[in-house]
Design a protein around this motif. Structure first.
Motif, PDB file in Angstrom:
ATOM      1  N   GLN A   1     -10.249   1.352  41.423  1.00 23.90           N
ATOM      2  CA  GLN A   1     -11.082   0.209  40.837  1.00 23.90           C
ATOM      3  C   GLN A   1     -11.341  -0.879  41.816  1.00 23.90           C
ATOM      4  OE1 GLN A   1      -9.351  -1.891  37.632  1.00 23.90           O
ATOM      5  NE2 GLN A   1     -11.257  -2.021  36.487  1.00 23.90           N
ATOM      6  N   LYS A   2     -10.366  -1.181  42.537  1.00 28.77           N
ATOM      7  CA  LYS A   2     -10.676  -2.243  43.433  1.00 28.77           C
ATOM      8  C   LYS A   2     -11.458  -1.874  44.818  1.00 28.77           C
ATOM      9  CE  LYS A   2      -8.346  -5.668  46.675  1.00 28.77           C
ATOM     10  NZ  LYS A   2      -6.991  -5.629  47.338  1.00 28.77           N
ATOM     11  N   ASN A   3     -11.662  -0.442  45.245  1.00 23.78           N
ATOM     12  CA  ASN A   3     -12.105  -0.009  46.377  1.00 23.78           C
ATOM     13  C   ASN A   3     -13.276   0.806  46.066  1.00 23.78           C
ATOM     14  OD1 ASN A   3     -10.662  -1.074  48.755  1.00 23.78           O
ATOM     15  ND2 ASN A   3      -8.917  -0.481  47.254  1.00 23.78           N
ATOM     16  N   ASP A   4     -13.413   1.013  44.751  1.00 19.93           N
ATOM     17  CA  ASP A   4     -14.766   1.687  44.255  1.00 19.93           C
ATOM     18  C   ASP A   4     -14.738   3.124  44.644  1.00 19.93           C
ATOM     19  OD1 ASP A   4     -16.953   1.250  42.563  1.00 19.93           O
ATOM     20  OD2 ASP A   4     -18.059   0.699  44.070  1.00 19.93           O
ATOM     21  N   TYR A   5     -13.565   3.881  44.497  1.00 19.28           N
ATOM     22  CA  TYR A   5     -13.505   5.272  44.651  1.00 19.28           C
ATOM     23  C   TYR A   5     -14.097   6.079  43.632  1.00 19.28           C
ATOM     24  CZ  TYR A   5     -10.951   5.133  49.132  1.00 19.28           C
ATOM     25  OH  TYR A   5     -10.481   5.100  50.510  1.00 19.28           O
ATOM     26  N   ASP A   6     -14.807   7.191  43.673  1.00 14.16           N
ATOM     27  CA  ASP A   6     -15.409   7.908  42.701  1.00 14.16           C
ATOM     28  C   ASP A   6     -14.134   8.912  42.330  1.00 14.16           C
ATOM     29  OD1 ASP A   6     -16.644   9.326  40.847  1.00 14.16           O
ATOM     30  OD2 ASP A   6     -17.619  10.553  42.029  1.00 14.16           O
TER      31      ASP A   6
ATOM     32  N   GLU B   1      -8.011   8.805  50.466  1.00 12.95           N
ATOM     33  CA  GLU B   1      -8.892   9.625  51.568  1.00 12.95           C
ATOM     34  C   GLU B   1      -8.421  11.111  51.809  1.00 12.95           C
ATOM     35  OE1 GLU B   1     -11.435   8.502  53.419  1.00 12.95           O
ATOM     36  OE2 GLU B   1     -11.290   6.787  52.006  1.00 12.95           O
ATOM     37  N   GLU B   2      -7.273  11.338  51.861  1.00 17.59           N
ATOM     38  CA  GLU B   2      -6.946  12.836  51.520  1.00 17.59           C
ATOM     39  C   GLU B   2      -7.447  13.507  50.282  1.00 17.59           C
ATOM     40  OE1 GLU B   2      -2.394  11.767  53.507  1.00 17.59           O
ATOM     41  OE2 GLU B   2      -2.620  12.844  51.466  1.00 17.59           O
ATOM     42  N   VAL B   3      -7.225  12.867  49.176  1.00 17.56           N
ATOM     43  CA  VAL B   3      -7.935  13.465  47.901  1.00 17.56           C
ATOM     44  C   VAL B   3      -9.464  13.641  48.121  1.00 17.56           C
ATOM     45  CG1 VAL B   3      -8.570  12.963  45.470  1.00 17.56           C
ATOM     46  CG2 VAL B   3      -6.399  12.089  46.561  1.00 17.56           C
ATOM     47  N   LYS B   4     -10.035  12.752  48.912  1.00 11.92           N
ATOM     48  CA  LYS B   4     -11.582  12.916  49.180  1.00 11.92           C
ATOM     49  C   LYS B   4     -11.667  14.194  50.366  1.00 11.92           C
ATOM     50  CE  LYS B   4     -14.450   9.664  50.314  1.00 11.92           C
ATOM     51  NZ  LYS B   4     -14.953   8.349  50.973  1.00 11.92           N
ATOM     52  N   LYS B   5     -11.016  14.269  51.140  1.00 15.82           N
ATOM     53  CA  LYS B   5     -11.093  15.259  52.224  1.00 15.82           C
ATOM     54  C   LYS B   5     -10.948  16.635  51.570  1.00 15.82           C
ATOM     55  CE  LYS B   5      -7.899  16.964  55.121  1.00 15.82           C
ATOM     56  NZ  LYS B   5      -6.831  16.625  55.655  1.00 15.82           N
ATOM     57  N   LEU B   6     -10.006  16.799  50.474  1.00 21.98           N
ATOM     58  CA  LEU B   6      -9.606  17.851  49.984  1.00 21.98           C
ATOM     59  C   LEU B   6     -10.790  18.215  48.763  1.00 21.98           C
ATOM     60  CD1 LEU B   6      -5.832  17.632  49.820  1.00 21.98           C
ATOM     61  CD2 LEU B   6      -7.181  19.138  51.041  1.00 21.98           C
ATOM     62  N   GLY B   7     -11.682  17.352  48.497  1.00 23.09           N
ATOM     63  CA  GLY B   7     -12.885  17.396  47.347  1.00 23.09           C
ATOM     64  C   GLY B   7     -12.125  17.423  45.992  1.00 23.09           C
TER      65      GLY B   7
ATOM     66  N   LYS C   1     -13.137  15.238  35.357  1.00 18.23           N
ATOM     67  CA  LYS C   1     -13.813  15.437  36.516  1.00 18.23           C
ATOM     68  C   LYS C   1     -12.901  16.412  37.370  1.00 18.23           C
ATOM     69  CE  LYS C   1     -14.769  11.205  37.863  1.00 18.23           C
ATOM     70  NZ  LYS C   1     -15.145  10.110  38.535  1.00 18.23           N
ATOM     71  N   SER C   2     -13.368  17.601  37.775  1.00 15.08           N
ATOM     72  CA  SER C   2     -12.806  18.507  38.758  1.00 15.08           C
ATOM     73  C   SER C   2     -13.295  18.706  39.806  1.00 15.08           C
ATOM     74  CB  SER C   2     -12.538  19.807  37.885  1.00 15.08           C
ATOM     75  OG  SER C   2     -13.681  20.373  37.422  1.00 15.08           O
ATOM     76  N   PRO C   3     -12.664  19.060  40.988  1.00 13.25           N
ATOM     77  CA  PRO C   3     -11.160  19.647  40.982  1.00 13.25           C
ATOM     78  C   PRO C   3     -10.119  18.642  40.484  1.00 13.25           C
ATOM     79  CG  PRO C   3     -12.287  20.408  42.734  1.00 13.25           C
ATOM     80  CD  PRO C   3     -13.362  19.471  42.282  1.00 13.25           C
ATOM     81  N   ILE C   4      -9.224  18.962  40.083  1.00 10.82           N
ATOM     82  CA  ILE C   4      -7.889  18.203  39.797  1.00 10.82           C
ATOM     83  C   ILE C   4      -6.916  18.530  40.814  1.00 10.82           C
ATOM     84  CG2 ILE C   4      -6.027  17.976  38.365  1.00 10.82           C
ATOM     85  CD1 ILE C   4      -9.060  19.426  36.714  1.00 10.82           C
ATOM     86  N   ILE C   5      -6.158  17.413  41.421  1.00  6.94           N
ATOM     87  CA  ILE C   5      -5.353  17.637  42.515  1.00  6.94           C
ATOM     88  C   ILE C   5      -3.827  17.225  41.964  1.00  6.94           C
ATOM     89  CG2 ILE C   5      -5.582  15.483  43.516  1.00  6.94           C
ATOM     90  CD1 ILE C   5      -5.170  16.910  46.282  1.00  6.94           C
ATOM     91  N   TRP C   6      -2.736  17.861  42.020  1.00 11.70           N
ATOM     92  CA  TRP C   6      -1.562  17.318  41.428  1.00 11.70           C
ATOM     93  C   TRP C   6      -0.757  16.477  42.827  1.00 11.70           C
ATOM     94  CZ3 TRP C   6       1.452  16.504  37.519  1.00 11.70           C
ATOM     95  CH2 TRP C   6       2.844  16.273  37.921  1.00 11.70           C
ATOM     96  N   HIS C   7      -0.355  15.324  42.329  1.00  9.29           N
ATOM     97  CA  HIS C   7       0.451  14.313  43.089  1.00  9.29           C
ATOM     98  C   HIS C   7       1.956  14.357  42.780  1.00  9.29           C
ATOM     99  CE1 HIS C   7       1.678  10.866  45.413  1.00  9.29           C
ATOM    100  NE2 HIS C   7       2.255  10.198  44.145  1.00  9.29           N
ATOM    101  N   ASP C   8       2.805  14.751  43.651  1.00  9.83           N
ATOM    102  CA  ASP C   8       4.164  14.667  43.294  1.00  9.83           C
ATOM    103  C   ASP C   8       4.788  13.269  43.643  1.00  9.83           C
ATOM    104  OD1 ASP C   8       5.357  17.394  43.145  1.00  9.83           O
ATOM    105  OD2 ASP C   8       4.155  17.687  45.017  1.00  9.83           O
ATOM    106  N   PRO C   9       4.961  12.451  42.453  1.00  9.64           N
ATOM    107  CA  PRO C   9       5.686  11.265  42.668  1.00  9.64           C
ATOM    108  C   PRO C   9       7.038  11.388  43.595  1.00  9.64           C
ATOM    109  CG  PRO C   9       5.406  11.744  40.290  1.00  9.64           C
ATOM    110  CD  PRO C   9       5.166  13.019  41.087  1.00  9.64           C
TER     111      PRO C   9
ATOM    112  N   TYR D   1      -5.362  23.673  39.694  1.00  9.66           N
ATOM    113  CA  TYR D   1      -5.308  22.390  40.519  1.00  9.66           C
ATOM    114  C   TYR D   1      -5.138  22.584  41.971  1.00  9.66           C
ATOM    115  CZ  TYR D   1      -0.413  23.842  40.471  1.00  9.66           C
ATOM    116  OH  TYR D   1       0.880  24.538  40.341  1.00  9.66           O
ATOM    117  N   LEU D   2      -5.503  21.586  42.422  1.00 10.36           N
ATOM    118  CA  LEU D   2      -5.292  21.650  44.063  1.00 10.36           C
ATOM    119  C   LEU D   2      -3.891  21.035  44.535  1.00 10.36           C
ATOM    120  CD1 LEU D   2      -8.788  20.436  44.835  1.00 10.36           C
ATOM    121  CD2 LEU D   2      -8.002  22.652  44.909  1.00 10.36           C
ATOM    122  N   GLU D   3      -3.487  21.352  45.714  1.00 10.79           N
ATOM    123  CA  GLU D   3      -2.423  20.778  46.445  1.00 10.79           C
ATOM    124  C   GLU D   3      -2.606  19.977  47.570  1.00 10.79           C
ATOM    125  OE1 GLU D   3       0.557  21.162  45.215  1.00 10.79           O
ATOM    126  OE2 GLU D   3       1.038  23.184  44.380  1.00 10.79           O
ATOM    127  N   PHE D   4      -2.036  18.800  47.678  1.00 12.28           N
ATOM    128  CA  PHE D   4      -2.005  17.996  48.750  1.00 12.28           C
ATOM    129  C   PHE D   4      -1.416  18.873  50.158  1.00 12.28           C
ATOM    130  CE2 PHE D   4      -2.420  14.407  45.996  1.00 12.28           C
ATOM    131  CZ  PHE D   4      -3.223  13.792  46.590  1.00 12.28           C
TER     132      PHE D   4
END
Ligand code: SF4
Ligand code: SF4
Length: 387
Positions: A365-370, A339-345, A271-279, A303-306
């Motif tokens: 999974q617990k909070n039903d995010y798409d 929520e940041e991921v959602k905001k950035l689409g 599923k795109s867009p894809i966002i990179w998360h820096d651990p 990929y998108l950036e935070f």
């Protein structure tokens, strides 16, 4: 680092109060703004425990909650203008709380499991149950260290990494005496268990040093670089300790021409867009944030950036045993990221840490995010398999 040096580190704090900045600290209570919920207050507590044990801070339930709710993300240290290594100070505080028997019961279970089974999950299967042949490659000069999470909870990370090594023609082995890296023991104050746990593995390295050890877990790599290094300095200076993304960065084109596959992959597999998360441990802790980006750029993978990324990236919420002892706090932090991921689409989080992946997946999974989550090596293997 000795206690005196840590005391010197505490004295570097000029009390400026910048450390909560824009509320990056997962433990910071925005409503009460209690001092003890962010770095300056936490290190003051450790200072009090070191200077005057008679004050009794080490016996307080509040001290336990304040110090063990630190994920060790290091965001405060990144912000700190005085260069105070706050997580290091807090790790010492946790050690003192363990000595005072004032620590979360969940961490007691983790440490007992590691002592008994060599992993935090009380899994009885041997660590190489899914890849027994790798132990037989004794002449191989490259060791792959998968870590407990990729062995027992997210095996596709290890399987896909082993496939990538094969694609690259790299002969690998695992340690004969592999055990938990002990990073979680260090970060939860159970440092007294580390040398007993790791002595056979460390002796194996001393007796038969490999050329390089490659990690998919940034926490394990940090353990090897920072915990064992003092003991094994001489040996480790000649052994390359690399995260898989560092190892791969100049070899990615040897995986074949992946660029033409990207478009189809984006349409059919992810599923795109894809966002990179820096651990945190990878980017801020080890300074590895360009290697994964260079890999993606070389194959022209979009990929998108935070908004906050690289060394300024925000924590997933799960580190240093916070997920087990304070699951609500961990989840609250993860939800902020989602929520940041959602905001950035974005629709898929791409990362390279089993703890981040696991925390994101379970919270979604617990909070039903798409939102989906994928690890970098798994993405590459799936991309390679596109026809
Ligand atoms: S290391 Fe992270 S969780 Fe711990 S005090 Fe600093 S910002 Fe907060
Ligand atoms: S930012 Fe650094 S110097 Fe300032 S209060 Fe926090 S720990 Fe102390």
């Amino acid at each position: 680092m000795r206690e005196k040096q840590i005391l010197g580190m505490i004295w570097k704090c000029n009390l400026c109060g910048f450390c909560p900045k824009d509320f990056e600290c997962p433990g910071y209570d925005k409503d009460t703004r209690w001092e003890s919920t962010f770095a300056r207050g936490k290190i003051s507590i450790v200072h009090a425990m070191m200077q005057d044990p008679e004050l009794g801070f080490q016996n307080s339930p509040l001290t336990k909650e304040r110090l063990f709710s630190c994920t060790g993300c290091g965001h405060c240290a990144y912000i700190c203008p005085s260069g105070v290594d706050i997580p290091l100070i807090i790790y010492l505080g946790k050690k003192k709380l363990v000595e005072a028997e004032n620590y979360p019961k969940e961490h007691k279970m983790i440490s007992e499991n590691i002592k008994k089974f060599g992993n935090p999950f009380a899994e009885k299967q041997p660590r190489d149950f899914a890849w027994p042949d790798l132990k037989l490659n004794i002449e191989a000069e490259t060791v792959y260290f998968p870590g407990c999470m990729a062995i027992y909870r997210l095996p596709e990370i290890a399987q896909h990494t082993i496939q990538l090594f094969t694609q690259l023609g790299e002969k690998i082995k695992v340690f004969q005496h592999e055990t938990c890296c002990s990073g979680i023991l260090y970060r939860t104050g159970h440092t007294d268990l580390i040398s007993d746990l790791t002595k056979d593995m460390i002796n194996e390295i001393k007796e038969n040093p490999p050329k390089q050890i490659i990690f998919t877990c940034p926490g394990c790599l940090t353990a090897f670089k920072e915990i064992y290094n003092s003991e094994l300095k001489e040996k480790f200076e000649n052994i390359k300790l690399l995260h898989f993304s560092e190892y791969l960065v100049d070899k990615v084109l040897n995986l074949g021409d992946l660029k033409p596959k990207v478009e189809k992959f984006l349409k059919t597999t992810i599923k795109s867009p894809i966002i990179w998360h820096d651990p945190c441990h990878l980017a801020r802790g080890l300074g590895i944030y360009e290697a994964p980006r260079v890999i993606l750029d070389q194959i022209q993978f979009p990929y998108l950036e935070f908004d906050q990324n690289r060394e300024d990236s925000n924590c997933c919420g799960s580190g240093s045993g916070v997920r087990s002892a304070y699951p609500d706090l961990a989840e609250k932090t993860t939800i902020q990221r989602l929520e940041e991921v959602k905001k950035l689409g974005a629709k898929t989080i791409l990362t390279s840490c089993p703890f981040c992946e696991y925390q994101f997946k379970s919270t979604i999974q617990k909070n039903d995010y798409d939102i989906d989550v994928i690890e970098l090596n798994s993405l590459l293997i799936k991309l390679i398999s596109i026809v």
